[in-house]
Design an enzyme around this catalytic site. Structure first.
Site, PDB file in Angstrom:
ATOM      1  N   SER A 263       0.845  -1.204   0.000  1.00  0.00           N
ATOM      2  CA  SER A 263       0.000   0.000   0.000  1.00  0.00           C
ATOM      3  C   SER A 263       0.873   1.245   0.000  1.00  0.00           C
ATOM      4  O   SER A 263       1.965   1.247   0.580  1.00  0.00           O
ATOM      5  CB  SER A 263      -0.887   0.019   1.247  1.00  0.00           C
TER       6      SER A 263
ATOM      7  N   TYR B 203      -2.398  -0.962   9.788  1.00  0.00           N
ATOM      8  CA  TYR B 203      -2.444  -1.271   8.350  1.00  0.00           C
ATOM      9  C   TYR B 203      -1.096  -0.958   7.708  1.00  0.00           C
ATOM     10  O   TYR B 203      -0.539  -1.770   6.961  1.00  0.00           O
ATOM     11  CB  TYR B 203      -3.554  -0.474   7.684  1.00  0.00           C
TER      12      TYR B 203
END
Length: 236
Positions: free
Chosen positions: A132, A145
């Site tokens: 990401s 995350y």
């Protein structure tokens, strides 16, 4: 293709099938979505099956690879798109249960799938993990995350070197803000609009944008190895 029933994974399934790959759509709990992805592929003359598996369960992952080999004769490309995200929350307010939940899917799941992929992918194949752009953007509220995707980056880069001599590429795709349910859910419209304007291209990414990167790494990109490709419109 883990995480192949929705969002980016679903679009990547369609794109890879278009390129001639037989596809296994791996899903956790949305059987109807996975079946719809399979039907979309087969309606166009492609080959696909849906298989349920918890990517963090090593026995389930091994069984998944067994089924793939039985159905299609072998494994050439593994795309590990399964992942979960937390609602934006400052680290000081996050529970360890939430941290464990995210690390289980995003880190343990990537490890379990990558381990089987390293054992089974045939020469000339590719392993594609999902990272990401949060690892570069460092947005407040995404500690678990972002940490999980930092671990994915490291696993990917090391595995590429461990597979020396196997003619297997190992890379990660790092999307930026992309118009999927995973990204959009729980965000106020003003936050979404702000992120859409942040990139020089002044829009959110679309699943198609990321699927094209996956197709590139799965097919022609034989000299791209041990890399994290940031597909984010220039936001970072």
């Amino acid at each position: 293709m883990t995480g192949g029933s929705r969002g980016i994974g679903r679009q990547a399934v369609s794109r890879l099938a278009q390129d001639g790959f037989a596809v296994v759509v791996v899903y956790a709990g949305r059987a109807a979505d996975a079946d719809a992805a399979v039907e979309e592929v087969t309606a166009k003359g492609g080959r696909a099956i849906a298989v349920q598996a918890d990517v963090a369960d090593e026995q389930a992952v091994a069984a998944l690879f067994d089924r793939t080999e039985q159905e299609f004769g072998g494994v050439d490309v593994v795309v590990n798109a399964a992942g979960i995200m937390n609602n934006p929350t400052p680290l000081v307010e996050l529970s360890l249960d939430e941290l464990d939940r995210i690390l289980r899917t995003n880190v343990r799941g990537t490890f379990a799938v990558s381990q089987q992929a390293a054992r089974r992918v045939r020469r000339g194949g590719a392993i594609i993990n999902f990272s990401s752009s949060v690892t570069r953007l460092r947005q407040p509220g995404y500690t678990p995350y972002g940490a999980s995707k930092g671990a994915v980056d490291t696993m990917t880069l090391i595995l590429a070197r461990e597979l020396r001599g196997r003619d297997i590429t190992v890379n990660a795709v790092a999307p930026g803000p992309t118009a999927t349910a995973l990204f959009l859910d729980g965000k106020p419209q003003e936050v979404i609009d702000g992120l859409a304007k942040a990139a020089p291209l002044e829009r959110l990414g679309e699943p198609d944008d990321i699927a094209e990167v996956v197709a590139f790494l799965a097919g022609p990109a034989r000299w791209v190895n041990g890399q994290v490709l940031y597909a984010n419109g220039g936001i970072a």
